[in-house]
Scaffold this active site. Structure first.
Site, PDB file in Angstrom:
ATOM      1  CB  THR A 164      -6.046  17.354  77.536  1.00 50.45           C
ATOM      2  OG1 THR A 164      -5.880  18.607  76.859  1.00 50.45           O
ATOM      3  CG2 THR A 164      -5.525  17.454  78.948  1.00 50.45           C
ATOM      4  CG  ASP A 165      -4.995  16.960  71.402  1.00 46.38           C
ATOM      5  OD1 ASP A 165      -4.192  16.179  71.970  1.00 46.38           O
ATOM      6  OD2 ASP A 165      -4.702  17.567  70.342  1.00 46.38           O
ATOM      7  N   GLY A 197       8.214  24.686  62.798  1.00 50.97           N
ATOM      8  CA  GLY A 197       8.821  23.916  63.885  1.00 50.97           C
ATOM      9  C   GLY A 197       8.985  24.706  65.173  1.00 50.97           C
ATOM     10  CG  ASP A 249      -1.831  21.425  66.718  1.00 51.60           C
ATOM     11  OD1 ASP A 249      -2.103  21.719  67.898  1.00 51.60           O
ATOM     12  OD2 ASP A 249      -0.797  20.833  66.392  1.00 51.60           O
ATOM     13  CB  SER A 303       4.145  25.967  60.576  1.00 51.86           C
ATOM     14  OG  SER A 303       4.938  24.850  60.915  1.00 51.86           O
TER      15      SER A 303
HETATM   16  C1  GLA Z   1       0.804  18.948  69.387  1.00 54.75           C
HETATM   17  C2  GLA Z   1      -0.294  18.118  68.747  1.00 54.75           C
HETATM   18  C3  GLA Z   1      -1.648  18.390  69.410  1.00 54.75           C
HETATM   19  C4  GLA Z   1      -1.574  18.296  70.928  1.00 54.75           C
HETATM   20  C5  GLA Z   1      -0.374  19.084  71.451  1.00 54.75           C
HETATM   21  C6  GLA Z   1      -0.150  18.898  72.915  1.00 54.75           C
HETATM   22  O1  GLA Z   1       0.599  20.294  69.106  1.00 54.75           O
HETATM   23  O2  GLA Z   1      -0.373  18.389  67.377  1.00 54.75           O
HETATM   24  O3  GLA Z   1      -2.613  17.507  68.877  1.00 54.75           O
HETATM   25  O4  GLA Z   1      -1.538  16.962  71.341  1.00 54.75           O
HETATM   26  O5  GLA Z   1       0.830  18.749  70.780  1.00 54.75           O
HETATM   27  O6  GLA Z   1      -1.208  19.386  73.649  1.00 54.75           O
END
Ligand code: GLA
Length: 399
Positions: A42-43, A129, A181, A134
């Site tokens: 969703t971000d 990973g 993240d 990380s």
């Molecule tokens: C990864 C991306 C995030 C987000 C997620 C899924 O972690 O780095 O920005 O899009 O996938 O929600």
């Protein structure tokens, strides 16, 4: 991160720096990984996420150097990577782990701060990973480290720091990720989830009832790649195409899938390309689930929250199609276990980890069931990480 884990990590980075380069480090940056509780993909659709920083992370310690070059080592890697901080270039397969460090240097330079020479060593207790980011831990700890090492370089507030770290991953590393993240790694708060509106960037901390519910992360060991050309970039493009369809055919005001309501979706679904319809269906209802999930937590309803997590995984499987059989297996084993509130994929997908919310008294039996069930299907154990919602990044000056 819990203060004892964090102190240990910082100490390890400091000792490794002295061992590798000699002097005491002058600055240390430390930043956690994250777990995505709700809000999958969703971000970058400018929607909502509910996330938490975890109890594991990366610490990077170092000193400025007279020489106009940067040298970066890692306790997990055999090679030291040397580069010109005024013009960082991407590394080959052996040194691409340092691209995150270089990407931050590159973004600081672009923001007008000319990063000088430095030596640094990093150490990690967040598995690479494994779907716990990380990469964000490395980006954010590096930014904290450099801004502390060179305090006159640039003044950034916390959100600007998270955004800079994201740009480093987008532009230098080449992964078209959203802000989830890096935001989590910067803003993490002990004992709390974080609700973020990825459009306005307004956020609030939501208390997690730690006495009633615990977080277990089960990493499938299947590596995911978020780089351009992979499934992640494809999903992003499909979401953008879906939003463009709504803009052209339904409402000119639609900028991203965030602007598509469930009613708009249901009324127009039959006219939409079936693939774009599935992707949009996941995003539209996922945004609803994140808002409802945050409200459930705020009213102390852990069971309703857990159900939302499991509904998310179902939507990931059926509509967004970004899971992997190994992650589905972990989710399924968890969901069948007594005392589990809910489980879902955490992160980009195509491998990575499941996040499982469960009653504290079943952690042990749940872990055993996951090991046994996964081993029976895939011949190996998943990597299990018991974690708590932890404090975000920080930096220390020591000389
Ligand atoms: C990864 C991306 C995030 C987000 C997620 C899924 O972690 O780095 O920005 O899009 O996938 O929600």
């Amino acid at each position: 991160m819990s203060s004892s884990r964090r102190s240990e990590l910082i100490e390890r980075a400091r000792a490794a720096f002295q061992e590798r380069f000699g002097p005491e480090p002058e600055a240390v940056g430390v930043a956690p990984g994250r777990v995505e509780l709700l809000g999958n993909h969703t971000d970058y659709n400018e929607g909502f996420v509910l996330t938490a920083a975890i109890d594991r992370g990366i610490a990077i310690a170092g000193c400025p150097s007279e020489a106009p070059r940067a040298r970066v080592a890692s306790t997990d890697k055999p090679n030291t990577v040397t580069f010109d901080p005024s013009a960082p270039q991407k590394g080959d397969a052996e040194s691409d782990w340092a691209d995150y460090v270089k990407g931050v240097v590159d973004q600081l330079n672009k923001a007008g701060a000319n990063v000088g020479g430095f030596d640094a060593v990093l150490t990690s207790d967040v598995p690479m990973g494994a779907g716990v980011s990380s990469s964000a831990a490395l980006l954010v700890s590096t930014a904290q480290f450099l801004l502390t090492l060179y305090p006159n370089l640039l003044s950034l507030d916390a959100m600007a720091l998270a955004k800079l770290a994201r740009r480093a991953e987008n532009e230098f590393v080449g992964a078209p990720v959203g802000l989830l993240d890096q935001f989590s790694s910067v803003f993490g708060r002990e004992g709390h989830a974080l609700f973020l509106d990825c459009r306005s960037l307004q956020w609030r901390a939501v208390a997690l009832p730690t006495s009633k519910a615990r977080i277990l992360i089960a990493d499938s060991g299947v590596k995911h790649a978020l780089a351009a050309g992979g499934g992640y970039a494809e999903r992003r493009a499909q979401c953008e195409a879906g939003a463009a369809w709504f803009r052209e055919n339904v409402d000119k005001g639609v900028k991203t899938l965030r602007d598509v309501t469930p009613t708009m979706l249901e009324e127009n679904a039959p006219r939409l390309d079936p693939i774009l319809e599935k992707r949009a269906r996941h995003i539209v209802y996922e945004n609803v689930r994140v808002e409802m999930g945050a409200a459930a937590l705020e009213s102390g309803n852990v069971a309703a929250f857990g159900e939302m997590m499991s509904n998310t995984h179902e939507s990931i499987r059926r509509f967004f199609e970004n899971s992997a059989p190994e992650v589905d297996a972990l989710v399924e084993i968890a969901q069948g276990h007594d005392g589990v509130f809910g489980a879902k994929l955490s992160g980009g997908g195509w491998g990575g980890a499941a996040v499982i919310l469960h009653r504290p008294d079943v952690t042990e039996s749940l872990s055993a069931a996951l090991n046994e069930g996964y081993r029976a299907r895939y011949g190996r154990d998943p990597l299990l990480i018991e974690t708590e919602a932890a404090q975000g990044a920080e930096a220390l000056r020591s000389a």
